[in-house]
Design a protein around this motif. Structure first.
Motif, PDB file in Angstrom:
ATOM      1  N   UNK A   1      -0.013  10.079   5.435  1.00  0.00           N
ATOM      2  CA  UNK A   1       1.105  10.913   5.103  1.00  0.00           C
ATOM      3  C   UNK A   1       1.252  11.102   3.644  1.00  0.00           C
ATOM      4  N   UNK A   2       0.644  10.368   2.750  1.00  0.00           N
ATOM      5  CA  UNK A   2       0.525  10.633   1.487  1.00  0.00           C
ATOM      6  C   UNK A   2      -0.458  11.501   0.989  1.00  0.00           C
ATOM      7  N   UNK A   3      -1.316  12.167   1.761  1.00  0.00           N
ATOM      8  CA  UNK A   3      -2.230  13.203   1.582  1.00  0.00           C
ATOM      9  C   UNK A   3      -1.441  14.471   0.962  1.00  0.00           C
ATOM     10  N   UNK A   4      -2.107  15.091   0.240  1.00  0.00           N
ATOM     11  CA  UNK A   4      -1.422  16.580  -0.179  1.00  0.00           C
ATOM     12  C   UNK A   4      -0.912  17.294   1.011  1.00  0.00           C
ATOM     13  N   UNK A   5      -1.801  17.603   2.068  1.00  0.00           N
ATOM     14  CA  UNK A   5      -1.504  18.341   3.107  1.00  0.00           C
ATOM     15  C   UNK A   5      -1.591  17.704   4.544  1.00  0.00           C
ATOM     16  N   UNK A   6      -1.374  16.422   4.438  1.00  0.00           N
ATOM     17  CA  UNK A   6      -0.830  15.634   5.593  1.00  0.00           C
ATOM     18  C   UNK A   6      -2.253  15.185   6.392  1.00  0.00           C
ATOM     19  N   UNK A   7      -2.024  14.994   7.781  1.00  0.00           N
ATOM     20  CA  UNK A   7      -2.915  14.020   8.542  1.00  0.00           C
ATOM     21  C   UNK A   7      -4.313  14.647   8.797  1.00  0.00           C
TER      22      UNK A   7
ATOM     23  N   UNK B   1       0.760  -1.212  -0.037  1.00  0.00           N
ATOM     24  CA  UNK B   1      -0.017   0.066  -0.028  1.00  0.00           C
ATOM     25  C   UNK B   1       0.801   1.178   0.147  1.00  0.00           C
ATOM     26  N   UNK B   2       1.870   1.128   0.714  1.00  0.00           N
ATOM     27  CA  UNK B   2       3.010   2.513   0.873  1.00  0.00           C
ATOM     28  C   UNK B   2       3.385   2.573  -0.586  1.00  0.00           C
ATOM     29  N   UNK B   3       3.873   1.700  -1.278  1.00  0.00           N
ATOM     30  CA  UNK B   3       4.435   1.775  -2.440  1.00  0.00           C
ATOM     31  C   UNK B   3       3.399   2.442  -3.646  1.00  0.00           C
ATOM     32  N   UNK B   4       2.185   2.001  -3.629  1.00  0.00           N
ATOM     33  CA  UNK B   4       1.251   2.648  -4.621  1.00  0.00           C
ATOM     34  C   UNK B   4       0.826   4.082  -4.091  1.00  0.00           C
ATOM     35  N   UNK B   5       0.841   4.288  -2.797  1.00  0.00           N
ATOM     36  CA  UNK B   5       0.446   5.507  -2.374  1.00  0.00           C
ATOM     37  C   UNK B   5       1.686   6.538  -2.807  1.00  0.00           C
ATOM     38  N   UNK B   6       2.959   6.108  -2.606  1.00  0.00           N
ATOM     39  CA  UNK B   6       3.963   6.923  -3.134  1.00  0.00           C
ATOM     40  C   UNK B   6       3.889   7.126  -4.594  1.00  0.00           C
ATOM     41  N   UNK B   7       3.519   5.868  -5.267  1.00  0.00           N
ATOM     42  CA  UNK B   7       3.556   6.284  -6.730  1.00  0.00           C
ATOM     43  C   UNK B   7       2.700   7.105  -7.144  1.00  0.00           C
ATOM     44  N   UNK B   8       1.402   7.275  -6.452  1.00  0.00           N
ATOM     45  CA  UNK B   8       0.505   8.374  -6.510  1.00  0.00           C
ATOM     46  C   UNK B   8       0.711   9.800  -6.405  1.00  0.00           C
ATOM     47  N   UNK B   9       1.736   9.740  -5.604  1.00  0.00           N
ATOM     48  CA  UNK B   9       2.404  11.103  -5.206  1.00  0.00           C
ATOM     49  C   UNK B   9       3.234  11.613  -6.229  1.00  0.00           C
TER      50      UNK B   9
ATOM     51  N   UNK C   1      -9.913  -2.465  -7.558  1.00  0.00           N
ATOM     52  CA  UNK C   1     -10.362  -1.989  -6.247  1.00  0.00           C
ATOM     53  C   UNK C   1      -9.446  -1.735  -5.094  1.00  0.00           C
ATOM     54  N   UNK C   2      -8.399  -2.288  -4.938  1.00  0.00           N
ATOM     55  CA  UNK C   2      -7.229  -1.893  -4.050  1.00  0.00           C
ATOM     56  C   UNK C   2      -6.724  -0.594  -4.486  1.00  0.00           C
ATOM     57  N   UNK C   3      -6.427  -0.275  -5.453  1.00  0.00           N
ATOM     58  CA  UNK C   3      -5.878   0.991  -6.024  1.00  0.00           C
ATOM     59  C   UNK C   3      -6.869   2.025  -5.690  1.00  0.00           C
ATOM     60  N   UNK C   4      -8.057   1.857  -5.890  1.00  0.00           N
ATOM     61  CA  UNK C   4      -9.028   2.886  -5.552  1.00  0.00           C
ATOM     62  C   UNK C   4      -9.261   3.406  -3.903  1.00  0.00           C
ATOM     63  N   UNK C   5      -8.925   2.275  -3.232  1.00  0.00           N
ATOM     64  CA  UNK C   5      -8.944   2.396  -1.983  1.00  0.00           C
ATOM     65  C   UNK C   5      -7.792   3.126  -1.459  1.00  0.00           C
ATOM     66  N   UNK C   6      -6.877   2.917  -1.931  1.00  0.00           N
ATOM     67  CA  UNK C   6      -5.529   3.624  -1.703  1.00  0.00           C
ATOM     68  C   UNK C   6      -5.452   4.936  -2.025  1.00  0.00           C
ATOM     69  N   UNK C   7      -6.067   5.267  -3.252  1.00  0.00           N
ATOM     70  CA  UNK C   7      -6.248   6.657  -3.686  1.00  0.00           C
ATOM     71  C   UNK C   7      -7.293   7.365  -2.805  1.00  0.00           C
ATOM     72  N   UNK C   8      -8.314   6.667  -2.681  1.00  0.00           N
ATOM     73  CA  UNK C   8      -9.412   7.422  -1.723  1.00  0.00           C
ATOM     74  C   UNK C   8      -8.520   7.802  -0.181  1.00  0.00           C
ATOM     75  N   UNK C   9      -7.957   6.796   0.390  1.00  0.00           N
ATOM     76  CA  UNK C   9      -7.229   6.901   1.566  1.00  0.00           C
ATOM     77  C   UNK C   9      -6.366   8.283   1.422  1.00  0.00           C
ATOM     78  N   UNK C  10      -5.480   8.310   0.360  1.00  0.00           N
ATOM     79  CA  UNK C  10      -4.383   9.363   0.211  1.00  0.00           C
ATOM     80  C   UNK C  10      -4.973  10.723  -0.409  1.00  0.00           C
ATOM     81  N   UNK C  11      -6.377  10.405  -0.859  1.00  0.00           N
ATOM     82  CA  UNK C  11      -6.960  11.784  -1.279  1.00  0.00           C
ATOM     83  C   UNK C  11      -6.265  12.230  -2.324  1.00  0.00           C
ATOM     84  N   UNK C  12      -5.885  11.289  -3.473  1.00  0.00           N
ATOM     85  CA  UNK C  12      -5.237  11.627  -4.524  1.00  0.00           C
ATOM     86  C   UNK C  12      -6.303  11.038  -5.644  1.00  0.00           C
ATOM     87  N   UNK C  13      -6.433  12.173  -6.527  1.00  0.00           N
ATOM     88  CA  UNK C  13      -7.293  11.659  -7.970  1.00  0.00           C
ATOM     89  C   UNK C  13      -6.287  11.449  -9.109  1.00  0.00           C
TER      90      UNK C  13
END
Length: 322
Positions: free
Chosen positions: A310-316, A165-173, A226-238
């Motif tokens: 921590x991967x959200x644009x403005x943090x926690x 999950x951290x890997x894909x969230x980092x990639x989304x950033x 589905x997993x990617x969508x969950x990660x993107x939703x948590x990280x608030x990345x479109x």
């Protein structure tokens, strides 16, 4: 009644992602823990997980039987967690996950210790993936050397510090789009690392069936999409999700296997994604699962927000987009 402090558990690969959680679970149960790793000078972070003197590290390399035998001296339980996702030099899938597992099993047999061997649901001697082939070879070798050994096959693991999950969230950033290999249709059953660590500790404690093979998956079967969508939703990345055929992904992996960080992708990892990674119906029927051990597994949605913020644009404390 004997205390667990009288029991010495040797954990091979205890400094890794799953290993840290297993050591913590064992420490909470008051076992004495010997952590056998290639670089013990880098395993100091494990000692605070237990009481003073409860956890100590020793040097062992599964490619060198003498070092494994020395690490197993006076041990009552052996836990083998050693695994690699990519090969490097002499650290090949077969050397580590095949012959290395056999070496641990033989050392455990020599001192009369119980053994818990952690493999993977994807273990399959007929798989096109060399990783999966080596996992299957390791299981066969362990069962042959020590028939009473318990084999645990977790699905892909998630949790703080994971490489999933951290890997894909980092990639989304970093990227405006995320690839879905094979269209993202591969089914996974992600398991929370804390639940799997509890299962390993239960097996070390003798709460499992001797010689049984357990398949450990989370509460949900999800596609990669589905997993990617969950990660993107948590990280608030479109981010755009782009389907990538297996053939093209295999071609790109020839170069990406040398890429740094979250961009790294090996040909063998592409092959792994050709097959679903879920708990079998046979394991469910025989209750050789997390639920069969009395463990209620946690989902990605329940755990991942605790560390992917921590991967959200403005943090926690960012207010999520509508």
């Amino acid at each position: 009644m004997a205390s667990n402090l009288d029991t010495l558990v040797t954990v091979f690969g205890g400094s890794g992602f799953l290993g840290r959680n297993v050591v913590r679970a064992l420490a909470k149960r008051d076992y004495r823990i010997r952590v056998a790793v290639r670089r013990p000078e880098l395993a100091g972070h494990l000692q605070p997980l237990g009481k003073v003197g409860q956890i100590h590290s020793v040097q062992a390399n599964l490619r060198y039987p003498a070092s494994v035998e020395a690490a197993m001296r006076d041990s009552h339980v052996a836990i083998n967690l050693v695994g690699i996702l990519t090969e490097s030099g002499a650290q090949t899938f077969e050397a580590v996950q095949g012959r290395g597992a056999e070496t641990v099993a033989k050392a455990a047999t020599a001192v009369g210790a119980r053994m818990v061997h952690v493999s993977a649901i994807g273990a399959d001697e007929n798989s096109p993936s060399r990783y999966a082939q080596a996992k299957a070879a390791g299981e066969r070798a362990v069962a042959s050397a020590l028939p009473s050994a318990v084999i645990l096959r977790p699905s892909i693991l998630f949790g703080p510090e994971d490489d999933f999950t951290n890997r894909f969230a980092a990639l989304a950033r970093l990227s405006p789009m995320l690839p879905l290999i094979g269209g993202g249709e591969t089914k996974l059953q992600p398991a929370y690392v804390g639940d799997v660590a509890t299962a390993v500790a239960d097996a070390a404690e003798g709460k499992t069936k001797d010689g049984a093979v357990y398949e450990l998956g989370g509460p949900e079967v999800l596609s990669m999409r589905e997993i990617m969508k969950i990660i993107l939703d948590i990280a608030d990345r479109d981010r755009m999700l782009v389907s990538l055929p297996f053939g093209l992904a295999k071609l790109q992996s020839m170069l990406l296997q040398f890429a740094p960080g979250p961009f790294k992708l090996t040909p063998d990892q592409v092959e792994l994604l050709r097959s679903d990674n879920v708990v079998s119906g046979a394991a469910k029927a025989a209750e050789l699962t997390l639920e069969g051990l009395g463990i209620s597994p946690d989902s990605i949605e329940a755990i991942a927000p605790q560390y992917l913020w921590r991967f959200r644009p403005a943090g926690q404390f960012q207010r999520k987009s509508a």
